[in-house]
Enzyme design. Structure first.
Site, PDB file in Angstrom:
ATOM      1  NE  ARG A  50      -3.888   0.413   1.970  1.00  0.00           N
ATOM      2  CZ  ARG A  50      -5.356   0.547   2.409  1.00  0.00           C
ATOM      3  NH1 ARG A  50      -5.491   1.252   3.655  1.00  0.00           N
ATOM      4  NH2 ARG A  50      -6.230  -0.248   1.738  1.00  0.00           N
ATOM      5  CG  HIS A  83      -8.421  -0.225  -3.075  1.00  0.00           C
ATOM      6  ND1 HIS A  83      -7.633  -1.388  -2.598  1.00  0.00           N
ATOM      7  CD2 HIS A  83      -9.138   0.032  -2.001  1.00  0.00           C
ATOM      8  CE1 HIS A  83      -7.657  -1.676  -1.384  1.00  0.00           C
ATOM      9  NE2 HIS A  83      -8.417  -0.888  -0.796  1.00  0.00           N
ATOM     10  CD  GLN A 126     -13.228  -2.119  -1.060  1.00  0.00           C
ATOM     11  OE1 GLN A 126     -12.267  -2.175  -0.015  1.00  0.00           O
ATOM     12  NE2 GLN A 126     -14.251  -2.659  -0.704  1.00  0.00           N
ATOM     13  CG  ASP A 136     -13.783   5.819  -1.020  1.00  0.00           C
ATOM     14  OD1 ASP A 136     -13.722   5.621   0.265  1.00  0.00           O
ATOM     15  OD2 ASP A 136     -12.669   5.847  -1.739  1.00  0.00           O
ATOM     16  CB  CYS A 163     -14.323   0.665  -0.085  1.00  0.00           C
ATOM     17  SG  CYS A 163     -13.826   2.502  -0.046  1.00  0.00           S
ATOM     18  NE  ARG A 219     -10.491  -5.528   0.339  1.00  0.00           N
ATOM     19  CZ  ARG A 219      -9.512  -4.479   0.885  1.00  0.00           C
ATOM     20  NH1 ARG A 219     -10.156  -3.453   1.203  1.00  0.00           N
ATOM     21  NH2 ARG A 219      -8.287  -4.744   0.572  1.00  0.00           N
TER      22      ARG A 219
HETATM   23  N1   CP Z   1     -11.297  -0.484   2.105  1.00  0.00           N
HETATM   24  C1   CP Z   1     -10.100  -0.468   2.734  1.00  0.00           C
HETATM   25  O1   CP Z   1      -9.070  -0.708   1.930  1.00  0.00           O
HETATM   26  O2   CP Z   1      -9.894  -0.352   3.922  1.00  0.00           O
HETATM   27  P1   CP Z   1      -8.521  -0.018   4.975  1.00  0.00           P
HETATM   28  O3   CP Z   1      -8.234   1.265   4.465  1.00  0.00           O
HETATM   29  O4   CP Z   1      -9.116  -0.127   6.413  1.00  0.00           O
HETATM   30  O5   CP Z   1      -7.787  -1.178   4.409  1.00  0.00           O
HETATM   31  N1  NVA Z   2     -10.114   6.412  -1.231  1.00  0.00           N
HETATM   32  C1  NVA Z   2      -9.806   5.943   0.017  1.00  0.00           C
HETATM   33  C2  NVA Z   2      -9.728   4.509  -0.022  1.00  0.00           C
HETATM   34  C3  NVA Z   2      -9.435   4.005   1.349  1.00  0.00           C
HETATM   35  C4  NVA Z   2      -9.551   2.447   1.372  1.00  0.00           C
HETATM   36  C5  NVA Z   2      -8.198   6.315  -0.071  1.00  0.00           C
HETATM   37  O1  NVA Z   2      -7.436   6.435  -0.653  1.00  0.00           O
HETATM   38  O2  NVA Z   2      -8.110   6.893   1.157  1.00  0.00           O
END
Ligand code: CP
Ligand code: NVA
Length: 326
Positions: free
Chosen positions: A104, A131, A134, A235, A275, A302
Site C-alpha cells: 500500500r 484499489h 476492493q 467512498d 469500501c 475483502r
Molecule cells: N477499504 C479499505 O481498503 O480499508 P482499509 O483502508 O481499512 O484497508
Molecule cells: N479512497 C480511499 C480509500 C481507502 C480504502 C483512500 O485512498 O484513502
C-alpha cells in the site's frame, strides 16, 4: 479465457473477463466452504504499508493464515523502505525472503517500480490510482446479492445489472468502473466538476464496455447516476494523502451525499456499498445503517477475495467446485 494470469496483481485493467470472474468464483467457493487449508503451507507474504489500513491488513493477514501461509506486516515506521533504502533495493531484498509482496503506497509509480524490480509477485493493496482488491470484494458482494437474478446460462456473470457511483473520481472508483464491463454490467458515474475519473481509465472503461455491449454513463448529476441502479457505491471525499484539501473538497462535493431520498430513484431492490472507512458527509446514517446497506458483508468479502488472489498469484491450483456460487 486462456490468457495466462498476470504475474503481478496491480489493477483490474490487467484482467480478462474470465480471470476476473474466476477470482470471484474461487472467492465464493472459499466463502461457501469457510475454508481453512494448508494450500499455502511454507509460503510467506511481505506486507508493506505506507498508509493506514484496517480491512486490507486484517483481511490479508487472516486470509493468509486460513490458507496455511504466513504474513509479515511491515509499516514504513519499521522498515528501511523509502526512508533509508530505495524501493528498488528493498524489492530485491524482499524477493529473496518472501513468496510475494503486497504493498500500500502513495503514488501508483511505486507499485509499478516494486513490480518491475521484484522477482516475486506484487499485489497492489491501494495506490493513489487503483484499489483492485476492493473491486473484487464489491463484485463478490453484488454477485451474492443478485444471485437469484442471474440466469443459468450466464451463471456468475452480472449481465443486465446497473452499478452506480456517486462521489470522488478516485482509486476505488477506477477499479469499480473497469470491472463493470468485465462482468457485463452497466456503470453510471456521478462526479463533481474537477473530480472526474482519470481520462485513461475512462477511455479504457468505454472501450471495454463497447466490446461487452454495456453502458457507461458519466454525469455530474447524482440522480441521473442512481436512476434504476441495482448497486450504489461511494467512498470518502478526502482520500489518504489529501488531508490538506479537506475543506475545499467537502465544499465542492456539496449535494453528493447519498441519502434515502436520492436512492428513491434507484431500483427497488438496490443495495448500498462503501469500501470504508466512512464519514457522514458522503452517506447519511439512514442509508449507511439501513436495510439496503451491505457494507459489513462487503468488508468480510475483502478476506475471501484476497485469498483468491493469493492462491492465484502464488500459482496454487486451488480446488474449485463446479461453479459454486455462494
Ligand atoms: N477499504 C479499505 O481498503 O480499508 P482499509 O483502508 O481499512 O484497508
Ligand atoms: N479512497 C480511499 C480509500 C481507502 C480504502 C483512500 O485512498 O484513502
Amino acid at each position: 479465457s486462456s490468457a495466462p494470469f498476470p504475474k503481478h496483481f496491480l489493477s483490474t485493467d490487467q484482467l480478462t473477463p474470465g480471470q476476473f470472474q474466476g477470482l470471484l468464483d474461487l472467492a465464493a467457493d472459499f466463502k461457501k466452504s469457510n475454508i481453512n487449508t494448508d494450500l499455502l503451507h511454507g509460503e510467506s507474504l511481505l506486507m508493506i504499508f505506507q498508509k493506514r489500513s484496517t480491512r486490507t491488513r486484517i483481511s490479508t493477514e487472516i486470509g493468509m493464515q486460513r490458507l496455511g501461509g504466513r504474513a509479515l506486516f511491515l509499516s514504513s515506521d519499521d522498515i528501511q523502505l523509502g526512508v533509508n533504502e530505495s524501493l528498488k533495493d528493498s524489492a530485491h531484498v524482499m524477493s529473496r525472503f518472501g513468496s510475494a509482496i503486497l504493498a500500500r503506497v502513495y503514488g501508483h509509480a511505486s507499485v509499478l517500480e516494486l513490480a518491475q524490480e521484484s522477482s516475486v509477485p506484487v499485489i497492489n493493496a491501494l495506490s493513489d490510482k487503483y484499489h483492485p482488491l476492493q473491486a473484487l470484494a464489491d463484485y463478490l458482494t453484488v454477485q451474492v446479492r443478485f444471485y437469484f437474478m442471474l440466469s443459468h446460462e450466464h451463471f456468475g456473470s452480472l449481465k443486465g445489472l446497473t452499478l452506480a457511483w456517486v462521489g470522488d473520481g478516485n482509486n476505488v472508483l477506477h477499479d469499480y468502473m473497469l470491472a463493470a464491463p468485465l462482468v457485463g454490467a452497466n456503470i453510471q458515474i456521478a462526479t463533481p466538476e474537477g473530480y472526474n475519473a482519470a481520462p485513461d481509465v475512462i477511455a479504457k472503461c468505454q472501450k471495454l464496455a463497447k466490446a461487452a455491449g454495456t453502458r457507461v454513463v458519466l454525469t455530474s448529476d447524482p440522480i441521473e447516476a442512481v436512476k434504476g441502479a441495482h448497486v450504489i457505491a461511494t467512498d470518502t471525499w478526502v482520500s489518504m494523502g489529501q488531508e490538506e484539501e479537506a475543506k475545499k473538497r467537502i465544499a465542492d462535493f456539496d449535494g453528493y451525499q447519498v441519502t434515502k431520498k436520492m436512492l428513491e430513484h434507484a431500483a427497488p431492490n438496490h443495495i448500498f456499498l462503501h469500501c470504508l472507512p466512512r464519514h457522514k458527509e458522503e452517506v447519511d446514517d439512514e442509508v449507511f445503517y439501513g436495510k439496503t446497506s451491505k457494507v459489513w458483508d462487503e468488508a468480510e468479502n475483502r478476506m475471501w477475495t484476497v485469498m483468491a488472489v493469493l492462491a492465484k498469484v502464488l500459482g496454487k491450483k486451488a480446488p474449485i467446485r463446479e461453479k459454486a456460487g455462494v
